[in-house]
Motif scaffolding. Sequence first.
Motif, short mmCIF file in Angstrom:
data_model
loop_
_atom_site.label_atom_id
_atom_site.label_comp_id
_atom_site.label_asym_id
_atom_site.label_seq_id
_atom_site.Cartn_x
_atom_site.Cartn_y
_atom_site.Cartn_z
N ASN A 23 35.13 -16.35 -11.55
CA ASN A 23 33.96 -17.23 -11.43
C ASN A 23 32.78 -16.45 -10.84
OD1 ASN A 23 34.09 -17.30 -8.54
ND2 ASN A 23 35.62 -18.92 -8.63
N ARG A 24 31.66 -17.11 -10.81
CA ARG A 24 30.40 -16.47 -10.35
C ARG A 24 30.52 -15.96 -8.91
NH1 ARG A 24 26.44 -13.37 -11.25
NH2 ARG A 24 24.48 -13.98 -10.34
N ARG A 25 31.14 -16.73 -8.05
CA ARG A 25 31.29 -16.33 -6.65
C ARG A 25 32.11 -15.05 -6.55
NH1 ARG A 25 34.93 -18.04 -2.18
NH2 ARG A 25 33.78 -17.67 -0.27
N GLU A 32 32.50 -12.79 -8.88
CA GLU A 32 31.70 -11.70 -9.44
C GLU A 32 30.73 -11.14 -8.40
OE1 GLU A 32 29.73 -13.09 -12.95
OE2 GLU A 32 31.61 -13.40 -14.03
N ILE A 33 30.10 -12.03 -7.65
CA ILE A 33 29.16 -11.62 -6.60
C ILE A 33 29.90 -10.84 -5.52
CG2 ILE A 33 27.68 -12.47 -4.74
CD1 ILE A 33 26.87 -14.76 -6.69
#
Length: 81
Positions: free
Chosen positions: A2-4, A6-7
């Motif tokens: 998810n985006r989190r 990835e960050i």
Amino acid sequence: MNRREEIQVKERMQKISKRTSDVFLLATIVAVYKEFGFGAKRIEKLLKAIIKEAEIMSSGMIGFYDYQAYAEELTGFKLEE
């Protein structure tokens, strides 16, 4: 992923990259002090010059391999892989 996540991965990679740069710069500082007697002023001048050259590559003005060829042509020194 998810985006989190990835960050978080990107942040970890940036920390690793900074640590690698810091290790290289610290080794450079110690080496030029021990081998060539550089003091604080000369070390600062050297580091500013190194950072200026590194920023040329990191800004995208020139690619790594082109810069490698330029450095080799300029100095006659070939960086072994």
